[in-house]
Scaffold this active site. Structure first.
Site, PDB file in Angstrom:
ATOM      1  N   LEU A 148     -68.287 -43.644  29.889  1.00 59.63           N
ATOM      2  CA  LEU A 148     -67.829 -42.947  28.532  1.00 59.63           C
ATOM      3  C   LEU A 148     -67.830 -41.425  28.419  1.00 59.63           C
ATOM      4  O   LEU A 148     -66.744 -40.950  27.609  1.00 59.63           O
ATOM      5  CB  LEU A 148     -69.261 -43.330  27.667  1.00 59.63           C
ATOM      6  CG  LEU A 148     -69.090 -43.122  26.345  1.00 59.63           C
ATOM      7  CD1 LEU A 148     -67.966 -44.011  25.727  1.00 59.63           C
ATOM      8  CD2 LEU A 148     -70.445 -43.513  25.466  1.00 59.63           C
ATOM      9  N   ALA A 149     -68.423 -40.514  29.001  1.00 54.90           N
ATOM     10  CA  ALA A 149     -68.320 -39.233  28.717  1.00 54.90           C
ATOM     11  C   ALA A 149     -67.039 -38.773  29.638  1.00 54.90           C
ATOM     12  O   ALA A 149     -66.366 -38.001  28.945  1.00 54.90           O
ATOM     13  CB  ALA A 149     -69.542 -38.368  29.246  1.00 54.90           C
ATOM     14  N   ASP A 150     -66.821 -39.234  30.665  1.00 54.43           N
ATOM     15  CA  ASP A 150     -65.591 -38.910  31.108  1.00 54.43           C
ATOM     16  C   ASP A 150     -64.240 -39.360  30.242  1.00 54.43           C
ATOM     17  O   ASP A 150     -63.397 -38.292  30.108  1.00 54.43           O
ATOM     18  CB  ASP A 150     -65.358 -39.727  32.567  1.00 54.43           C
ATOM     19  CG  ASP A 150     -66.241 -39.404  33.578  1.00 54.43           C
ATOM     20  OD1 ASP A 150     -66.143 -38.309  34.371  1.00 54.43           O
ATOM     21  OD2 ASP A 150     -67.483 -39.740  33.469  1.00 54.43           O
ATOM     22  N   GLY A 151     -64.407 -40.505  29.679  1.00 52.60           N
ATOM     23  CA  GLY A 151     -63.270 -40.820  28.865  1.00 52.60           C
ATOM     24  C   GLY A 151     -63.135 -40.016  27.886  1.00 52.60           C
ATOM     25  O   GLY A 151     -62.008 -39.481  27.442  1.00 52.60           O
ATOM     26  N   ALA A 179     -61.696 -36.533  28.636  1.00 57.62           N
ATOM     27  CA  ALA A 179     -60.325 -36.837  28.890  1.00 57.62           C
ATOM     28  C   ALA A 179     -59.338 -36.643  27.601  1.00 57.62           C
ATOM     29  O   ALA A 179     -58.247 -36.341  27.441  1.00 57.62           O
ATOM     30  CB  ALA A 179     -59.972 -38.100  29.789  1.00 57.62           C
TER      31      ALA A 179
END
Length: 403
Positions: A172-175, A178
């Site tokens: 989630l945090a990566d998405g 991004a």
């Protein structure tokens, strides 16, 4: 099966160098590649992006890689070697965007920091995506999405009050980082190409974007001294809002964040008398008595199948949705009608279904041409045809482990 597209994407003609790994940086590259950018993916000659071996596989192919590597051109390059750095400079000198998500200081160690690359290409937009940002006390810590989900306040709010904080099951945090990073790149390109500005460096962390989506939490603490805690599937802002189990052991979600919708929920469960009940007549009152309200709704749900529940709510024009798993999604008529999932032919996987390029554009739509390619599949095309390296030079670079 995905069809050939005659139109070009809105980013056609834009060259992006993606020198990142795992989820956040490669998601930026995937988004830009889906909409027409020429994305050159830099991978280590020996093991490639760690994403290739992350998560589930089929026929030796990592499915995360197949998804996030789609539409990209894979080239191998050892950035820790001096000759590899020279090759990288050749690539960057004609690029529009560079995406990197290594730990801060890594590119400087390789003599590829922004100051150096800006001298080579003043128009370059360099996106630097890391766990905690390029500066600050935590900058040099290893950063992963899980840490950002923990330290952003997200995990503290997620879950049930009588249980520990709950982490999300996917990146989630990566998405989120991004998505923020992608529109940041587009802001920078607009400044460069429309406002007559130069290239610039963008510093994005994993922790700040997800923190920003938590709404007025800092304001609430600053102004009211309140720290919001876990409330399960209930909301601290509106009621009813929860997940409910139906009589056939399936689940639905209800959200009634507007007064008219809440009144329609009472119609749907055949309890119009609740509209005048002083416990439930306003949102504030419903929040005060939310457990009683949920018990009433749950009691009605228990006497009906999910299909009956959905039909009753649709008839009342009340907001409800079934809780889907991925099999439900692939079988849903609305997803099919909007072609949200498409089928792509892949040499390793055969016919494979993946999410299409979102969102829709009327004139310059995105599309998926192919899934993540083999490691170094585009070495000849990029180094030979694009940069003009001859066959002897390519053979020499390969023999030295540079590519």
């Amino acid at each position: 099966m995905s069809e050939a597209h005659d139109t070009v994407g809105p980013l056609d003609g834009l060259t992006v160098i993606e020198a990142g790994s795992m989820i956040s940086g490669p998601t930026v590259g995937r988004l830009m590649a889906d909409f027409g950018a020429d994305v050159i993916k830099i991978e280590h000659p020996e093991f490639g992006d760690h994403l290739r071996n992350f998560g589930p596989k089929k026929n030796g192919a990592g499915l995360w890689w197949k998804y996030l590597g789609r539409n990209k051109q894979s080239v191998t390059l050892n950035l820790s070697s001096e000759r590899g750095q020279v090759v990288f400079e050749d690539l960057v000198s004609e690029a529009d965007v560079l995406v990197e998500n290594f730990r801060p200081g890594t590119f400087e160690k390789w003599n590829l920091g922004y100051d150096r690359l800006r001298d080579l290409n003043p128009d370059l937009v360099m996106l630097r995506l890391s766990g905690f940002g390029q500066d600050g006390p935590y900058a040099e810590r290893p950063g992963f999405g899980t840490l950002a989900e923990a330290m952003s306040g997200f995990a503290y709010l997620n879950g049930f009050p009588d249980r520990p904080p709950l982490l999300p099951p996917t990146g989630l945090a990566d998405g989120i980082a991004a998505l923020y990073s992608t529109f940041a790149v587009m802001f920078a390109l607009y400044h460069r190409d429309v406002n007559g500005g130069s290239g610039q460096c963008i510093d994005t962390s994993l922790i700040e974007p997800i923190f920003s989506l938590l709404g007025p939490q800092p304001l609430r603490y600053d102004q009211l001294g309140e720290i919001e805690s876990r409330s399960g599937n209930q909301s601290t802002s509106s009621a009813p809002r929860n997940v409910y189990q139906t009589g056939d052991d399936r689940f639905v979600a209800i959200s009634a964040s507007a007064q008219p919708i809440a009144m329609r929920v009472f119609d749907a469960i055949d309890r119009p008398d609740l509209k005048d009940d002083p416990r439930f007549e306003t949102n504030a009152k419903r929040l005060e008595n939310v457990d009683e309200l949920d018990a009433i709704i749950e009691g009605w749900m228990d006497d009906h199948t999910r299909e009956e529940v959905l039909e009753a709510f649709e008839a009342a024009d009340a907001t409800i949705a079934p809780i889907y798993n991925v099999a439900d999604i692939l079988d849903d008529e609305h997803y099919r009608a909007r072609e949200a999932v498409i089928s792509i032919a892949d040499e390793q996987l055969g016919e494979a279904r993946v999410q299409d390029a979102f969102p829709r554009f009327s004139e310059t739509p995105g599309h998926v041409e192919y899934l993540g390619p083999e490691l170094g599949a585009h070495n000849d095309a990029i180094y030979g045809e694009r940069l003009g390296y001859d066959a002897d030079t390519l053979a020499e670079l390969a023999a030295e482990g540079v590519i």
